[in-house]
Design a protein around this motif. Structure first.
Motif, mmCIF file in Angstrom:
data_model
loop_
_atom_site.group_PDB
_atom_site.id
_atom_site.type_symbol
_atom_site.label_atom_id
_atom_site.label_comp_id
_atom_site.label_asym_id
_atom_site.label_seq_id
_atom_site.Cartn_x
_atom_site.Cartn_y
_atom_site.Cartn_z
ATOM 1 N N PHE A 99 17.431 13.311 -1.746
ATOM 2 C CA PHE A 99 16.160 13.907 -1.349
ATOM 3 C C PHE A 99 15.199 13.752 -2.522
ATOM 4 O O PHE A 99 15.624 13.680 -3.678
ATOM 5 N N PRO A 100 13.883 13.745 -2.260
ATOM 6 C CA PRO A 100 12.930 13.494 -3.359
ATOM 7 C C PRO A 100 12.840 14.606 -4.385
ATOM 8 O O PRO A 100 12.251 14.411 -5.451
ATOM 9 N N PHE A 101 13.371 15.776 -4.097
ATOM 10 C CA PHE A 101 13.286 16.874 -5.066
ATOM 11 C C PHE A 101 14.475 17.807 -4.885
ATOM 12 O O PHE A 101 15.188 17.773 -3.870
ATOM 13 N N GLU A 102 14.692 18.671 -5.908
ATOM 14 C CA GLU A 102 15.737 19.686 -5.877
ATOM 15 C C GLU A 102 15.128 21.029 -6.254
ATOM 16 O O GLU A 102 14.256 21.093 -7.129
ATOM 17 N N ALA A 103 15.599 22.082 -5.618
ATOM 18 C CA ALA A 103 15.132 23.432 -5.913
ATOM 19 C C ALA A 103 16.173 24.140 -6.779
ATOM 20 O O ALA A 103 17.363 24.156 -6.457
ATOM 21 N N VAL A 104 15.717 24.730 -7.868
ATOM 22 C CA VAL A 104 16.578 25.508 -8.771
ATOM 23 C C VAL A 104 16.114 26.953 -8.717
ATOM 24 O O VAL A 104 14.976 27.258 -9.085
ATOM 25 N N LEU A 105 16.965 27.843 -8.244
ATOM 26 C CA LEU A 105 16.587 29.240 -8.047
ATOM 27 C C LEU A 105 16.740 30.025 -9.336
ATOM 28 O O LEU A 105 17.579 29.728 -10.175
ATOM 29 N N ASP A 106 15.902 31.052 -9.449
ATOM 30 C CA ASP A 106 16.034 32.020 -10.534
ATOM 31 C C ASP A 106 16.937 33.136 -10.022
ATOM 32 O O ASP A 106 16.532 33.961 -9.191
ATOM 33 N N GLY A 107 18.187 33.161 -10.494
ATOM 34 C CA GLY A 107 19.160 34.112 -9.975
ATOM 35 C C GLY A 107 18.850 35.562 -10.280
ATOM 36 O O GLY A 107 19.423 36.460 -9.664
ATOM 37 N N HIS A 167 6.501 34.408 -7.401
ATOM 38 C CA HIS A 167 5.868 35.273 -6.411
ATOM 39 C C HIS A 167 6.726 36.528 -6.264
ATOM 40 O O HIS A 167 7.885 36.550 -6.688
ATOM 41 N N ASP A 168 6.174 37.544 -5.656
ATOM 42 C CA ASP A 168 6.950 38.768 -5.438
ATOM 43 C C ASP A 168 8.139 38.531 -4.524
ATOM 44 O O ASP A 168 9.134 39.272 -4.579
ATOM 45 N N TYR A 169 8.045 37.481 -3.665
ATOM 46 C CA TYR A 169 9.094 37.219 -2.687
ATOM 47 C C TYR A 169 10.012 36.069 -3.074
ATOM 48 O O TYR A 169 11.114 35.959 -2.535
ATOM 49 N N PHE A 170 9.591 35.188 -3.959
ATOM 50 C CA PHE A 170 10.420 34.025 -4.301
ATOM 51 C C PHE A 170 10.122 33.565 -5.714
ATOM 52 O O PHE A 170 9.009 33.723 -6.230
ATOM 53 N N ASN A 171 11.166 32.972 -6.323
ATOM 54 C CA ASN A 171 11.063 32.442 -7.677
ATOM 55 C C ASN A 171 11.998 31.244 -7.805
ATOM 56 O O ASN A 171 13.223 31.391 -7.678
ATOM 57 N N PHE A 172 11.433 30.085 -8.036
ATOM 58 C CA PHE A 172 12.240 28.870 -8.143
ATOM 59 C C PHE A 172 11.455 27.798 -8.880
ATOM 60 O O PHE A 172 10.257 27.954 -9.181
ATOM 61 N N THR A 173 12.134 26.695 -9.147
ATOM 62 C CA THR A 173 11.512 25.534 -9.776
ATOM 63 C C THR A 173 11.907 24.283 -9.001
ATOM 64 O O THR A 173 13.108 24.083 -8.737
ATOM 65 N N LEU A 174 10.934 23.483 -8.615
ATOM 66 C CA LEU A 174 11.206 22.196 -7.979
ATOM 67 C C LEU A 174 11.214 21.120 -9.048
ATOM 68 O O LEU A 174 10.290 21.038 -9.865
ATOM 69 N N GLN A 175 12.256 20.324 -9.058
ATOM 70 C CA GLN A 175 12.350 19.230 -10.014
ATOM 71 C C GLN A 175 12.856 17.972 -9.326
ATOM 72 O O GLN A 175 13.516 18.043 -8.291
ATOM 73 N N LYS A 176 12.531 16.860 -9.895
ATOM 74 C CA LYS A 176 12.976 15.594 -9.329
ATOM 75 C C LYS A 176 14.456 15.389 -9.649
ATOM 76 O O LYS A 176 14.930 15.788 -10.713
ATOM 77 N N PRO A 177 15.198 14.794 -8.736
ATOM 78 C CA PRO A 177 16.649 14.625 -8.959
ATOM 79 C C PRO A 177 16.926 13.632 -10.079
ATOM 80 O O PRO A 177 16.079 12.805 -10.441
ATOM 81 N N LYS A 178 18.142 13.708 -10.616
ATOM 82 C CA LYS A 178 18.533 12.816 -11.702
ATOM 83 C C LYS A 178 18.816 11.409 -11.203
ATOM 84 O O LYS A 178 18.794 10.454 -11.981
ATOM 85 N N TYR A 179 19.115 11.264 -9.918
ATOM 86 C CA TYR A 179 19.369 9.943 -9.344
ATOM 87 C C TYR A 179 18.055 9.362 -8.803
ATOM 88 O O TYR A 179 17.057 10.076 -8.614
ATOM 89 N N ASN A 180 18.037 8.064 -8.573
ATOM 90 C CA ASN A 180 16.841 7.389 -8.086
ATOM 91 C C ASN A 180 16.699 7.575 -6.580
ATOM 92 O O ASN A 180 17.655 7.405 -5.827
ATOM 93 N N VAL A 181 15.490 7.940 -6.150
ATOM 94 C CA VAL A 181 15.188 8.141 -4.736
ATOM 95 C C VAL A 181 13.972 7.295 -4.386
ATOM 96 O O VAL A 181 12.951 7.340 -5.073
ATOM 97 N N SER A 182 14.092 6.528 -3.310
ATOM 98 C CA SER A 182 12.976 5.716 -2.845
ATOM 99 C C SER A 182 12.078 6.573 -1.959
ATOM 100 O O SER A 182 12.484 6.996 -0.868
ATOM 101 N N ILE A 183 10.874 6.850 -2.433
ATOM 102 C CA ILE A 183 9.955 7.700 -1.675
ATOM 103 C C ILE A 183 9.589 7.059 -0.342
ATOM 104 O O ILE A 183 9.287 7.750 0.636
ATOM 105 N N SER A 184 9.654 5.736 -0.274
ATOM 106 C CA SER A 184 9.296 5.049 0.977
ATOM 107 C C SER A 184 10.237 5.437 2.113
ATOM 108 O O SER A 184 9.879 5.315 3.288
ATOM 109 N N ASP A 185 11.441 5.918 1.780
ATOM 110 C CA ASP A 185 12.368 6.357 2.832
ATOM 111 C C ASP A 185 11.893 7.616 3.535
ATOM 112 O O ASP A 185 12.391 7.945 4.622
ATOM 113 N N PHE A 186 10.917 8.317 2.925
ATOM 114 C CA PHE A 186 10.460 9.584 3.498
ATOM 115 C C PHE A 186 8.973 9.548 3.843
ATOM 116 O O PHE A 186 8.376 10.600 4.083
#
Length: 555
Positions: A99-107, A167-186
């Motif tokens: 996938f083009p990105f990964e979500a990392v949650l603040d536990g 935000h009061d309801y959510f806390n996370f960070t979106l980052q690009k994955p370590k592997y290569n992803v072709s954006i044209s696939d999406f």
């Protein structure tokens, strides 16, 4: 025909747009006799420490595999709390490990559960985030619970990948994955991710996983799971079996670690005492020029050596029984309670029976936690039975302590008789004899504890699980198991044929032949003539004319 065509068309549309479901399976071999090495019995050392009861209830093993705790642990290890999707509400596809990105949650912060976060990737390193809902749930880590919120909520913002979203309801960070992803696939697809309630994900897998014994005479289990992403189901089954096997070994290692810690503690104390005694004896022999004992002292020493060693072992058993009592009282209400065993070459049969019963009851409770709640009367009765069994176990440990102390009193009485002979010896010989007795006692006790520690270490080193994976997880068949295209088409055609027939039978009331043309159009029956119908009781003025028509028809 029209009805059948309509139903067939609807079936084709459903087959085209329905999410395909794949099925994966794996298999486990559980050795019910425990012939594989486990902690407690060494194939190289006589008289192991008997840590584990070997016989197993295979149905309890099924319950353990399907238990919520094990499935929850597996879901958490694999990170199934977040799912990634592309497409809109009408046709949404889940992606896994690409996938083009990964979500990392603040536990340590709040999280919004089961609401899609729409993500639009912009130029450069930026993206636009949008979330909207009318009803949602929020996890609050400060109180450790989920609260439901019912109100209109919408949020949007523009961020950079790697930037924390707060935000009061959510806390996370979106980052690009370590592997290569072709954006044209999406390209042209809407991208989103969902943070799921971990309990909900675990409950979902607990409800759909199947564990079946392949044969009544075999101890081989087939585990199956299904879902829209076959790679995800394969990873889940692999991790589930890995955790199941590892947890069994960990529980045994916990028992072994408890025993080893106790033995090592006693060994350190004996080692210190032995060192001090050797120094004392060396100094006494040098200062008093006392090297040999006469025959009376030698005989007394030989008689007391075994009695002292036996008494020391009884003291060791009492200490271990007391440590078990403290352990049971401290951990009896814990869900991760590991049933302990006693140490000794001759274990009390009552205590052994208690341990077997407790293992069975705790395994049964682990199985029932998957199907019933803690407030269920059946679970309450089981907990009450466990408490009674633990109470009996503690009582038997106390009885074992009293029996050991009684045996020690008998040994003390025998040694008191020998002490009378020793008292007749000269002072120098009595002192040397006392030192020699202590030295021999500590040496024998040191050797005994060292052997027990070595046995436990050897058993731990050669420990292998009595469960192994026969078949690695893989997809069943060559394609999805649902939707079943042929079955759906057959049902659609059947409904298309039966529905008009049912309407004719249930709602069409005109079953009379009204004219000659209906007979000629639908049958090959020749028509000679037609007779006019006449109602004899009719009060209409033209009834006589109608009767005349009937007569003419017959002529």
């Amino acid at each position: 025909m029209f009805s059948m065509a309509v139903f067939a068309g609807l079936a084709l549309l459903y087959i085209k747009w329905a999410t395909p479901i794949y099925e994966a399976s794996t298999s486990l071999l559980i050795d019910p006799s425990g012939s594989n090495r486990v902690l407690g019995d060494s194939r190289y050392v006589e008289g192991g420490v008997s840590l584990i009861e070997m016989e197993k209830n295979l149905y309890n093993e099924i319950g353990i595999i399907k238990s919520f705790d094990l499935i929850s642990q597996t879901v958490e290890d694999l990170g199934f709390g977040i799912s990634y999707h592309s497409g809109d509400w009408f046709k949404k596809r889940e992606h896994y490990h690409y996938f083009p990105f990964e979500a990392v949650l603040d536990g340590k912060a709040s999280q919004l559960y089961d609401v899609p976060f729409e993500v639009e990737i912009l130029g450069g390193n930026k993206y636009r985030l949008f979330v909207e809902s009318k009803k949602f749930s929020v996890f609050d880590p400060s109180i450790g619970s989920v609260r439901e919120v019912q109100r209109d909520f919408a949020y949007s913002g523009e961020y950079e990948f790697g930037e924390k979203v707060t935000h009061d309801y959510f806390n996370f960070t979106l980052q690009k994955p370590k592997y290569n992803v072709s954006i044209s696939d999406f390209l042209g697809e809407s991208l989103s991710f969902i943070v799921h309630n971990p309990e909900g994900v675990a409950n979902g897998y607990a409800s759909k996983i199947k564990v079946d014994n392949i044969d009544i005479q075999a101890s081989i289990f087939k585990i199956t799971s299904d879902g829209p992403v076959v790679a995800k189901e394969i990873d889940f089954l692999d991790k589930l079996t890995e955790n199941y096997i590892q947890n069994k070994l960990s529980s045994r290692n916990d028992i072994a670690a408890t025993k080893e810690a106790f033995i090592q503690e006693q060994l350190d104390m004996v080692s210190d005492s032995l060192l001090k005694n050797e120094i004392e004896m060396e100094m006494f022999q040098r200062d008093e020029n006392a090297v040999d004992l006469d025959q009376t002292a030698t005989n007394a020493l030989d008689q007391t050596k075994d009695l002292q060693m036996e008494r020391a072992k009884l003291e060791l058993d009492i200490k271990y029984y007391n440590s078990l009592i403290r352990y049971v009282k401290r951990n009896r209400n814990s869900n991760d309670f590991v049933v302990p065993t006693t140490m000794g070459t001759e274990e009390d049969p009552l205590i052994s029976d208690n341990i077997s019963e407790l293992k069975e009851l705790f395994a049964t409770r682990a199985k029932k936690r998957y199907t019933v709640t803690a407030d269920n009367p059946e679970m309450k009765a089981l907990n009450s039975q466990i408490n009674e069994s633990i109470g009996l176990f503690l009582k038997n440990l106390q009885n074992a302590i009293r029996s050991s102390r009684f045996a020690m009193e008998g040994l003390d009485s025998q040694m008191a008789g020998i002490q009378g002979e020793i008292s007749s010896l000269p002072m120098r010989q009595k002192e040397l004899l006392a030192i020699k007795r202590q030295k021999d006692l500590y040496e024998n006790l040191f050797n005994y504890l060292s052997q027990e520690l070595a046995k436990t270490g050897i058993a731990r080193a050669e420990s292998t699980s009595d469960t192994r994976v026969l078949d690695e997880a893989r997809m069943l068949g060559s394609g999805p198991v649902a939707p079943q295209k042929m079955l759906i088409m057959v049902l659609a055609l059947t409904l298309g044929a039966l529905l008009p027939l049912a309407w004719i039978v249930g709602f069409s009331t005109n079953n009379e032949i009204e004219n000659v043309d209906q007979i000629r159009a639908h049958t090959a029956i020749p028509v000679i003539a037609s007779v006019v119908h006449h109602k004899a009781k009719s009060k209409k003025s033209g009834s006589s004319i109608s009767l005349w028509k009937v007569k003419e028809s017959f002529r």
